[in-house]
Each structure stands twice: as C-alpha cells, then as structure tokens.
Design an enzyme around this catalytic site. Structure first.
Site, PDB file in Angstrom:
ATOM      1  N   ASP A 130      61.628 -41.658  -2.768  1.00 41.12           N
ATOM      2  CA  ASP A 130      60.627 -41.527  -2.063  1.00 41.12           C
ATOM      3  C   ASP A 130      59.247 -42.357  -2.558  1.00 41.12           C
ATOM      4  O   ASP A 130      59.332 -42.904  -3.621  1.00 41.12           O
ATOM      5  CB  ASP A 130      59.969 -39.904  -2.125  1.00 41.12           C
ATOM      6  CG  ASP A 130      58.845 -39.660  -1.410  1.00 41.12           C
ATOM      7  OD1 ASP A 130      59.010 -39.719  -0.239  1.00 41.12           O
ATOM      8  OD2 ASP A 130      57.917 -39.274  -2.037  1.00 41.12           O
TER       9      ASP A 130
ATOM     10  N   HIS B  13      48.111 -37.158  -2.016  1.00 41.72           N
ATOM     11  CA  HIS B  13      48.899 -37.316  -3.238  1.00 41.72           C
ATOM     12  C   HIS B  13      48.029 -37.275  -4.369  1.00 41.72           C
ATOM     13  O   HIS B  13      48.273 -37.159  -5.546  1.00 41.72           O
ATOM     14  CB  HIS B  13      49.417 -38.852  -3.143  1.00 41.72           C
ATOM     15  CG  HIS B  13      48.543 -40.073  -2.666  1.00 41.72           C
ATOM     16  ND1 HIS B  13      47.575 -40.374  -3.526  1.00 41.72           N
ATOM     17  CD2 HIS B  13      48.551 -40.717  -1.630  1.00 41.72           C
ATOM     18  CE1 HIS B  13      46.869 -41.139  -2.744  1.00 41.72           C
ATOM     19  NE2 HIS B  13      47.521 -41.447  -1.868  1.00 41.72           N
TER      20      HIS B  13
ATOM     21  N   GLU C 214      54.869 -42.821  -2.210  1.00 39.26           N
ATOM     22  CA  GLU C 214      53.602 -42.559  -1.924  1.00 39.26           C
ATOM     23  C   GLU C 214      52.730 -43.802  -1.648  1.00 39.26           C
ATOM     24  O   GLU C 214      52.953 -44.670  -2.161  1.00 39.26           O
ATOM     25  CB  GLU C 214      52.978 -41.863  -2.992  1.00 39.26           C
ATOM     26  CG  GLU C 214      53.300 -40.347  -3.293  1.00 39.26           C
ATOM     27  CD  GLU C 214      53.495 -39.253  -2.125  1.00 39.26           C
ATOM     28  OE1 GLU C 214      52.572 -39.404  -1.387  1.00 39.26           O
ATOM     29  OE2 GLU C 214      54.471 -38.576  -2.107  1.00 39.26           O
TER      30      GLU C 214
ATOM     31  N   ASP D 193      59.257 -35.199  -5.323  1.00 44.84           N
ATOM     32  CA  ASP D 193      59.800 -35.099  -3.852  1.00 44.84           C
ATOM     33  C   ASP D 193      61.270 -35.478  -3.843  1.00 44.84           C
ATOM     34  O   ASP D 193      62.000 -35.202  -3.204  1.00 44.84           O
ATOM     35  CB  ASP D 193      58.792 -36.064  -2.967  1.00 44.84           C
ATOM     36  CG  ASP D 193      57.581 -35.195  -2.655  1.00 44.84           C
ATOM     37  OD1 ASP D 193      57.361 -34.007  -3.297  1.00 44.84           O
ATOM     38  OD2 ASP D 193      56.802 -35.725  -1.755  1.00 44.84           O
TER      39      ASP D 193
ATOM     40  N   HIS E 220      51.738 -34.110  -3.051  1.00 44.68           N
ATOM     41  CA  HIS E 220      53.062 -34.761  -3.009  1.00 44.68           C
ATOM     42  C   HIS E 220      52.916 -35.902  -4.183  1.00 44.68           C
ATOM     43  O   HIS E 220      52.016 -36.409  -4.712  1.00 44.68           O
ATOM     44  CB  HIS E 220      53.048 -35.525  -1.851  1.00 44.68           C
ATOM     45  CG  HIS E 220      53.085 -34.787  -0.588  1.00 44.68           C
ATOM     46  ND1 HIS E 220      54.106 -35.020   0.560  1.00 44.68           N
ATOM     47  CD2 HIS E 220      52.456 -33.700  -0.105  1.00 44.68           C
ATOM     48  CE1 HIS E 220      54.187 -34.163   1.430  1.00 44.68           C
ATOM     49  NE2 HIS E 220      53.138 -33.446   1.250  1.00 44.68           N
TER      50      HIS E 220
END
EC number: 2.7.7.7
Length: 241
Positions: free
Chosen positions: A7, A57, A9, A157, A152
C-alpha cells in the site's frame, strides 16, 4: 510462493499533476504465512500534500521534511519486491504512482520488477457485486478488527489487507498454526508424545419449531428465485444406498 501485500500514501490523487508517494508499506507472505519480513518507508515528496489527502493520512510536510527522497530508497525497495507476486487494493492507483516515481528516475515500470499483480478490489467486486468493497468494509465482512485505524497508514493498511486477502481466498487459513517446534511434543528421552484425543463432538438436532422456521426461510428463497433453491434440491434428492 512469495507474495507482497503493498500500500502507498500520496500527496494527492494524480501523479500526472505532480502528486508524489510519501509512504510505502509492504507485508510479506510466503506460502500464505506472514513472515514478519515487512518493508516500511516514509518518503520526502519535495512538495506539500493536498488538504484532502492530508486529512486522510495526517503526514505533514514538516514530518516528511527529513525523510529520504524516493531516489534514495528506490534500489532497496526494488530489491525487496523483486520477483514477488504483489497484492494491492485498487491496484491502478498505487501502480500509477509507482510507475511515475520510477519514470522520474529513468527506470522501467514497477510491473517489470514483480511476478504479477493481484487487485483485491477487483476480486471483491466479483465476489460481492453491488456491495461496499472498501478495505474497511472488507474488514467488517471478515471480522478483522480495524478499530485502531483512525488515519490511513501504508503499513497498517497492508497488514489489514493481508488478513483480508487470506480470508477472501482461503477462509481461515490466516490463522496458521505450526506444531513442529513445540517442546511438549517429546518426552525427556526424545520419544514422541501422542496428542490427546479430541473431545467427543456433540450433535444437537433441530426441534420442530426450528425446522418449521427453517422451512419458511427456504420457501421464501424459492419465491425470490422463482424456482427451487439448492437446499430444497438437496433435501428432495433421494439418498443413495
């Protein structure tokens, strides 16, 4: 089989307008077991995050200012993911950013470094058409606690997605248990100790009221599909013998 759940960001939604990656999180699975060999890196994007992305985030420009640039971690990251099958939720989004970062360095696309990409969002839509299939929704569906997820985060995640992926593909295989290293498996002379027998399984038959309620449910299903549901077919099929 080596798989990497990944994942990212980012500063915003579109790498074509200059948005950059600010965090990468990866969780390693080998033969469907979590190994603990994870990869996590914050990255200085050399720009501010958009207001909407920052609300998601929470990684401020100040926090990221002393973190390495993508160019400084690219080789290490490529070495980590090399040859693995990569699992991503909504893969086009993350792949677009990863490809853009490698393009800025004059390098080939991310997909050239890995054995393949699995998009769990595509899988979820096929399994649950018309349902919400966000990571949060899938965590709820599979009973995976995400109560600690207030913002997040790429590594968090990825850890949640790893559990979701295992649940989607093999039920409860995420709860893998290895008895091979238990000290209690042998006695003081090294002889094997047999496992204790399993407790007797008690079977409880449904009563008449429960059977009647079940029949109501099956009849309603028949009406919805304008035919005979599979459970009625099983009941009506004569036993062999």
């Amino acid at each position: 089989m080596r798989q990497i759940v990944l994942d990212t960001e980012t500063t915003g939604l579109n790498p074509r307008t200059g948005d950059r990656i600010i965090e990468i999180g990866c969780v390693e699975l080998i033969d469907r077991r979590l190994t603990g060999n994870n990869y996590h890196q914050y990255i200085n994007p050399e720009r501010d995050s958009e207001e909407g992305a920052l609300a998601v985030h929470g990684l401020t420009t100040e926090f990221l200012s002393d973190k390495p640039k993508f160019s400084a971690i690219a080789a290490e990251f490529k070495n980590y993911i090399n040859g693995a099958e990569v699992i991503i939720h909504n893969a086009p989004f993350d792949l677009g950013f990863l490809d853009a970062e490698f393009a800025l360095l004059g390098q080939e696309k991310f997909s050239r470094e890995v054995a393949g990409v699995v998009d769990t969002l595509v899988q979820a839509k096929e399994m649950y058409p018309g349902k919400r299939n966000s990571l949060d929704a899938l965590c709820d569906r599979y009973g995976i606690s995400n109560a600690h997820r207030t913002l997040h985060g790429a590594l968090l995640d990825s850890e949640l997605l790893a559990e979701v992926y295992l649940g989607m593909t093999r039920g409860q295989n995420s709860f893998s248990i290895d008895f091979g290293d238990q000290d209690s498996g042998t006695d003081e002379h090294g002889a094997a100790i047999p496992l204790a027998p399993l407790a007797e399984v008690l079977l409880r038959s449904a009563n008449e009221e429960e059977l009647a309620a079940h029949e109501v449910v099956l009849t309603d299903l028949d009406k919805q599909i304008k035919g005979q549901c599979i459970w009625h077919k099983v009941v009506d099929t004569p036993a062999e013998g």
